[in-house]
Motif scaffolding. Structure first.
Motif, PDB file in Angstrom:
ATOM      1  N   MET A  60       0.875  -1.171   0.000  1.00  0.00           N
ATOM      2  CA  MET A  60       0.000   0.000   0.000  1.00  0.00           C
ATOM      3  C   MET A  60       0.911   1.220   0.000  1.00  0.00           C
ATOM      4  O   MET A  60       1.430   1.625   1.041  1.00  0.00           O
ATOM      5  N   SER A  61       1.101   1.793  -1.174  1.00  0.00           N
ATOM      6  CA  SER A  61       2.095   2.862  -1.272  1.00  0.00           C
ATOM      7  C   SER A  61       1.653   4.066  -2.084  1.00  0.00           C
ATOM      8  O   SER A  61       2.381   5.067  -2.131  1.00  0.00           O
ATOM      9  N   ASP A  62       0.475   4.005  -2.719  1.00  0.00           N
ATOM     10  CA  ASP A  62       0.080   5.156  -3.528  1.00  0.00           C
ATOM     11  C   ASP A  62      -1.080   5.908  -2.872  1.00  0.00           C
ATOM     12  O   ASP A  62      -1.674   5.420  -1.905  1.00  0.00           O
ATOM     13  N   PRO A  63      -1.400   7.102  -3.345  1.00  0.00           N
ATOM     14  CA  PRO A  63      -2.456   7.912  -2.726  1.00  0.00           C
ATOM     15  C   PRO A  63      -3.803   7.201  -2.655  1.00  0.00           C
ATOM     16  O   PRO A  63      -4.535   7.338  -1.667  1.00  0.00           O
ATOM     17  N   GLU A  64      -4.130   6.452  -3.685  1.00  0.00           N
ATOM     18  CA  GLU A  64      -5.414   5.748  -3.689  1.00  0.00           C
ATOM     19  C   GLU A  64      -5.479   4.732  -2.550  1.00  0.00           C
ATOM     20  O   GLU A  64      -6.513   4.594  -1.891  1.00  0.00           O
ATOM     21  N   ASP A  65      -4.367   4.037  -2.301  1.00  0.00           N
ATOM     22  CA  ASP A  65      -4.337   3.075  -1.206  1.00  0.00           C
ATOM     23  C   ASP A  65      -4.591   3.759   0.132  1.00  0.00           C
ATOM     24  O   ASP A  65      -5.330   3.245   0.979  1.00  0.00           O
ATOM     25  N   SER A  66      -3.963   4.919   0.329  1.00  0.00           N
ATOM     26  CA  SER A  66      -4.119   5.640   1.588  1.00  0.00           C
ATOM     27  C   SER A  66      -5.571   6.039   1.819  1.00  0.00           C
ATOM     28  O   SER A  66      -6.107   5.883   2.919  1.00  0.00           O
ATOM     29  N   VAL A  67      -6.198   6.563   0.785  1.00  0.00           N
ATOM     30  CA  VAL A  67      -7.598   6.987   0.912  1.00  0.00           C
ATOM     31  C   VAL A  67      -8.494   5.781   1.147  1.00  0.00           C
ATOM     32  O   VAL A  67      -9.379   5.798   2.022  1.00  0.00           O
ATOM     33  N   GLU A  68      -8.261   4.715   0.390  1.00  0.00           N
ATOM     34  CA  GLU A  68      -9.125   3.543   0.508  1.00  0.00           C
ATOM     35  C   GLU A  68      -9.029   2.902   1.893  1.00  0.00           C
ATOM     36  O   GLU A  68     -10.047   2.545   2.496  1.00  0.00           O
ATOM     37  N   ILE A  69      -7.816   2.750   2.422  1.00  0.00           N
ATOM     38  CA  ILE A  69      -7.674   2.085   3.709  1.00  0.00           C
ATOM     39  C   ILE A  69      -8.190   2.980   4.829  1.00  0.00           C
ATOM     40  O   ILE A  69      -8.725   2.493   5.837  1.00  0.00           O
ATOM     41  N   ALA A  70      -8.058   4.309   4.683  1.00  0.00           N
ATOM     42  CA  ALA A  70      -8.610   5.220   5.685  1.00  0.00           C
ATOM     43  C   ALA A  70     -10.134   5.126   5.703  1.00  0.00           C
ATOM     44  O   ALA A  70     -10.758   5.097   6.774  1.00  0.00           O
ATOM     45  N   CYS A  71     -10.732   5.048   4.528  1.00  0.00           N
ATOM     46  CA  CYS A  71     -12.187   4.913   4.453  1.00  0.00           C
ATOM     47  C   CYS A  71     -12.636   3.560   4.988  1.00  0.00           C
ATOM     48  O   CYS A  71     -13.650   3.462   5.690  1.00  0.00           O
ATOM     49  N   ALA A  72     -11.877   2.508   4.674  1.00  0.00           N
ATOM     50  CA  ALA A  72     -12.209   1.181   5.184  1.00  0.00           C
ATOM     51  C   ALA A  72     -12.112   1.151   6.703  1.00  0.00           C
ATOM     52  O   ALA A  72     -12.920   0.510   7.381  1.00  0.00           O
ATOM     53  N   SER A  73     -11.129   1.854   7.256  1.00  0.00           N
ATOM     54  CA  SER A  73     -10.980   1.926   8.705  1.00  0.00           C
ATOM     55  C   SER A  73     -12.184   2.598   9.343  1.00  0.00           C
ATOM     56  O   SER A  73     -12.684   2.159  10.386  1.00  0.00           O
ATOM     57  N   ALA A  74     -12.659   3.672   8.713  1.00  0.00           N
ATOM     58  CA  ALA A  74     -13.838   4.364   9.236  1.00  0.00           C
ATOM     59  C   ALA A  74     -15.071   3.463   9.176  1.00  0.00           C
ATOM     60  O   ALA A  74     -15.870   3.413  10.120  1.00  0.00           O
ATOM     61  N   GLU A  75     -15.229   2.742   8.069  1.00  0.00           N
ATOM     62  CA  GLU A  75     -16.358   1.834   7.935  1.00  0.00           C
ATOM     63  C   GLU A  75     -16.284   0.716   8.981  1.00  0.00           C
ATOM     64  O   GLU A  75     -17.298   0.306   9.559  1.00  0.00           O
ATOM     65  N   THR A  76     -15.052   0.224   9.226  1.00  0.00           N
ATOM     66  CA  THR A  76     -14.878  -0.842  10.217  1.00  0.00           C
ATOM     67  C   THR A  76     -15.240  -0.361  11.607  1.00  0.00           C
ATOM     68  O   THR A  76     -15.862  -1.080  12.394  1.00  0.00           O
ATOM     69  N   ALA A  77     -14.856   0.875  11.936  1.00  0.00           N
ATOM     70  CA  ALA A  77     -15.193   1.428  13.244  1.00  0.00           C
ATOM     71  C   ALA A  77     -16.708   1.534  13.410  1.00  0.00           C
ATOM     72  O   ALA A  77     -17.252   1.221  14.476  1.00  0.00           O
ATOM     73  N   GLU A  78     -17.394   1.963  12.356  1.00  0.00           N
ATOM     74  CA  GLU A  78     -18.854   2.047  12.417  1.00  0.00           C
ATOM     75  C   GLU A  78     -19.469   0.663  12.555  1.00  0.00           C
ATOM     76  O   GLU A  78     -20.435   0.456  13.306  1.00  0.00           O
ATOM     77  N   ALA A  79     -18.902  -0.314  11.844  1.00  0.00           N
ATOM     78  CA  ALA A  79     -19.411  -1.685  11.941  1.00  0.00           C
ATOM     79  C   ALA A  79     -19.243  -2.231  13.353  1.00  0.00           C
ATOM     80  O   ALA A  79     -20.089  -2.986  13.846  1.00  0.00           O
ATOM     81  N   CYS A  80     -18.160  -1.842  14.005  1.00  0.00           N
ATOM     82  CA  CYS A  80     -17.929  -2.290  15.389  1.00  0.00           C
ATOM     83  C   CYS A  80     -19.005  -1.737  16.309  1.00  0.00           C
ATOM     84  O   CYS A  80     -19.490  -2.441  17.202  1.00  0.00           O
TER      85      CYS A  80
END
Length: 204
Positions: A60-80
């Motif tokens: 995970m090294s490009d800008p798209e990866d950073s945005v995607e994983i940050a959004c996935a982290s937010a979704e995971t927190a909401e799922a929790c």
């Protein structure tokens, strides 16, 4: 303690099958880090954790990866939040201790991410791709320099809160006595699950 089948419905059975009603709670003595509960649970068979780890290993090294994983982290927190709203989650204080351990680790990682974000924006400025002004004065709107200082300040605050409260909170939850019916061994677990399935089938 006798097992009370009336305590279980479908969600309860699912929790019982997944977590054994807390029967497999790991030890947490004074020499064991509070994060150990999270680490052990994450290392067990867990499809969601495995998917994330596979993505990280892939790279995970490009800008798209950073945005995607940050959004996935937010979704995971909401799922929790949604998962914890279930009346059968958690089933015992020991389950809650494991969840708390994971959430405190998540806070630490989020604090690290805020600090890393500050460094990333700093690198953008070093490349000359954005100007880094002096901090805004009193009564002026915050600018980029203020934003970077805020990221660092929030990161430090979170780390401080975790350092002060994580260990005592996780240990208190883990040490709390529970009256939840827990099978004494694997055989009794199978017997109990069979009885629950039969009860559910008869109730249809």
């Amino acid at each position: 303690m006798p097992l009370r089948l009336d305590l279980f419905h479908q969600n309860g059975l699912e929790a019982f099958l997944r977590f054994g009603g807390g029967a497999g709670a790991v030890g947490l003595d004074d020499n064991t880090p509070w994060s150990d509960l999270y680490e052990r649970a994450a290392d067990e068979q867990n499809d969601l954790v495995s998917e994330v780890r596979t993505a990280v290993e892939y790279g995970m090294s490009d800008p798209e990866d950073s945005v995607e994983i940050a959004c996935a982290s937010a979704e995971t927190a909401e799922a929790c939040v949604r998962a914890l709203s279930s009346p059968w989650s958690p089933y015992t204080p020991q389950d809650a201790a494991t969840v708390a351990s994971a959430l405190f680790v998540q806070l630490q990682q989020n604090a690290d991410a805020l600090q890393e974000l500050r460094q990333a924006v700093g690198r953008i400025a070093e490349r000359g791709e954005v100007g880094l002004p002096a901090p805004a004065g009193a009564g002026q709107p915050a600018n980029l320099s203020d934003a970077l200082e805020t990221l660092s300040a929030v990161s430090d605050t979170i780390h401080g809160l975790v350092a002060r409260h994580a260990s005592t909170t996780v240990r208190a939850l883990h040490a709390a006595p529970s009256s939840a019916p827990v099978p004494p061994d694997a055989h009794q677990t199978v017997v109990t699950v069979a009885a629950l399935l039969a009860e559910q089938h008869e109730g249809r």
